[in-house]
Motif scaffolding. Structure first.
Motif, short mmCIF file in Angstrom:
data_model
loop_
_atom_site.label_atom_id
_atom_site.label_comp_id
_atom_site.label_asym_id
_atom_site.label_seq_id
_atom_site.Cartn_x
_atom_site.Cartn_y
_atom_site.Cartn_z
N ARG A 1 -1.01 5.90 -13.58
CA ARG A 1 -1.23 6.77 -12.42
C ARG A 1 -2.71 6.83 -12.05
NH1 ARG A 1 2.19 11.99 -14.03
NH2 ARG A 1 4.16 11.45 -13.05
N SER A 2 -3.55 6.96 -13.04
CA SER A 2 -4.99 7.02 -12.80
C SER A 2 -5.49 5.74 -12.14
CB SER A 2 -5.72 7.27 -14.11
OG SER A 2 -7.11 7.26 -13.91
N SER A 3 -5.01 4.60 -12.63
CA SER A 3 -5.40 3.31 -12.06
C SER A 3 -4.90 3.17 -10.63
CB SER A 3 -4.84 2.19 -12.94
OG SER A 3 -5.10 0.94 -12.36
N ARG A 4 -3.68 3.60 -10.39
CA ARG A 4 -3.12 3.51 -9.03
C ARG A 4 -3.82 4.48 -8.09
NH1 ARG A 4 3.28 2.11 -9.41
NH2 ARG A 4 3.02 0.28 -10.70
N ARG A 5 -4.17 5.65 -8.60
CA ARG A 5 -4.92 6.62 -7.80
C ARG A 5 -6.27 6.01 -7.39
NH1 ARG A 5 -5.50 10.38 -11.47
NH2 ARG A 5 -3.34 11.03 -11.26
N GLU A 6 -6.91 5.34 -8.35
CA GLU A 6 -8.19 4.69 -8.08
C GLU A 6 -8.04 3.61 -7.00
OE1 GLU A 6 -11.63 2.24 -10.54
OE2 GLU A 6 -10.22 3.48 -11.67
N LEU A 7 -6.94 2.85 -7.07
CA LEU A 7 -6.69 1.84 -6.06
C LEU A 7 -6.50 2.47 -4.68
CD1 LEU A 7 -6.14 -1.09 -5.14
CD2 LEU A 7 -3.74 -0.70 -5.78
N MET A 8 -5.74 3.56 -4.61
CA MET A 8 -5.53 4.24 -3.32
C MET A 8 -6.85 4.76 -2.78
SD MET A 8 -2.39 3.88 -2.46
CE MET A 8 -2.31 2.33 -3.36
N ALA A 9 -7.70 5.27 -3.66
CA ALA A 9 -9.02 5.75 -3.23
C ALA A 9 -9.85 4.59 -2.68
CB ALA A 9 -9.74 6.43 -4.38
N GLU A 10 -9.79 3.46 -3.36
CA GLU A 10 -10.54 2.28 -2.94
C GLU A 10 -10.05 1.76 -1.59
OE1 GLU A 10 -10.47 -2.26 -4.46
OE2 GLU A 10 -11.06 -0.80 -6.00
N LEU A 11 -8.73 1.68 -1.43
CA LEU A 11 -8.17 1.14 -0.19
C LEU A 11 -8.41 2.05 1.01
CD1 LEU A 11 -4.77 -0.25 -1.52
CD2 LEU A 11 -6.79 -1.57 -0.85
N THR A 12 -8.56 3.33 0.74
CA THR A 12 -8.74 4.29 1.84
C THR A 12 -10.11 4.96 1.81
OG1 THR A 12 -7.74 6.11 0.57
CG2 THR A 12 -6.24 4.76 1.92
N GLN A 13 -11.07 4.29 1.17
CA GLN A 13 -12.40 4.90 1.00
C GLN A 13 -13.10 5.25 2.30
OE1 GLN A 13 -14.88 2.27 -1.25
NE2 GLN A 13 -14.68 0.59 0.20
N ASP A 14 -12.83 4.51 3.35
CA ASP A 14 -13.50 4.81 4.62
C ASP A 14 -12.62 5.66 5.55
OD1 ASP A 14 -11.73 2.72 5.06
OD2 ASP A 14 -13.03 1.67 6.46
N TRP A 15 -11.56 6.25 5.01
CA TRP A 15 -10.69 7.13 5.78
C TRP A 15 -11.15 8.57 5.59
CZ3 TRP A 15 -4.80 5.70 5.23
CH2 TRP A 15 -4.63 4.32 5.42
N ASP A 16 -10.97 9.37 6.63
CA ASP A 16 -11.19 10.80 6.52
C ASP A 16 -10.04 11.40 5.71
OD1 ASP A 16 -13.41 10.71 8.21
OD2 ASP A 16 -12.17 10.98 10.01
N PRO A 17 -10.27 12.53 5.06
CA PRO A 17 -9.17 13.19 4.34
C PRO A 17 -7.95 13.45 5.23
CG PRO A 17 -11.25 14.22 3.76
CD PRO A 17 -11.54 13.24 4.87
N GLU A 18 -8.19 13.77 6.49
CA GLU A 18 -7.08 14.02 7.42
C GLU A 18 -6.28 12.74 7.66
OE1 GLU A 18 -10.40 14.77 8.32
OE2 GLU A 18 -10.22 16.84 7.64
N GLU A 19 -6.97 11.60 7.71
CA GLU A 19 -6.26 10.33 7.90
C GLU A 19 -5.38 10.01 6.69
OE1 GLU A 19 -9.04 7.52 10.69
OE2 GLU A 19 -9.85 8.01 8.70
N ARG A 20 -5.90 10.26 5.49
CA ARG A 20 -5.09 10.06 4.27
C ARG A 20 -3.86 10.96 4.31
NH1 ARG A 20 -9.65 10.01 -0.52
NH2 ARG A 20 -10.32 7.85 -0.25
#
Length: 172
Positions: free
Chosen positions: A119-138
């Protein structure tokens, strides 16, 4: 929402074509990469194992039938998918306290640790893939993807299942 014959003509067919194409590309890329995470944990747990462990973690110990029903899959599929998880010590099989003939599946401490790591690794991937997104976009993307998965599940539920599988739930 019921589908009517003129639904696509009322909407923009070009937009619907683009949407179906992007869903197809997403499905292929998700399967190719397995969206497994980053680092050493990347692709280290298949989708079926992750979903089963996740369900046991969220809902607690349960029998095969209950697990199958909660995931929207056939009991024989759960039995087949759980076997390697038991063999590797990620899931424990115990006798039901009230009916010794029934089997209860539960996440082992090793399974919990492994699930937390993945889960931690997948969470990190999601953060990486959406790093330039606003929290609202996520949040919007998550809400829309959840809604899309729910619509797929509802559609599948309204049609007869094939291959002995029970229609899946959005989380499965």
């Amino acid at each position: 929402m019921p589908t009517t014959p003129d639904m696509t003509t009322a909407s923009d067919p070009g937009l619907l074509d683009s949407l179906q194409h992007q869903v197809a590309v997403f499905a292929r890329r998700a399967e190719q990469t397995r969206l497994g995470g980053v680092g050493q944990v990347r692709n280290s747990m298949d989708r079926a194992a992750y979903l089963l462990l996740n369900r046991l973690d969220k809902e607690g110990p349960m029998g095969v039938k209950a697990l199958a029903a909660s995931m929207g899959i056939d009991s024989s599929t759960v039995t087949r998918q759980v076997a390697p998880l038991v063999d590797t010590g990620l899931v424990k099989r115990t006798s039901h306290p009230e009916d010794g003939r029934a089997v209860v599946l539960q996440l082992s401490p090793r399974g919990q640790a492994r699930l937390d790591e993945v889960r931690s690794s997948r969470r990190e991937l999601m953060a990486e893939l959406t790093q330039d997104w606003d929290p609202e976009e996520r949040e919007s993307f998550c809400a829309l993807l959840t809604r899309f998965n729910s619509a797929l599940s509802a559609r599948q539920t309204s049609q007869p299942a094939s291959g002995g599988e029970v229609p899946a739930t959005p989380e499965s």
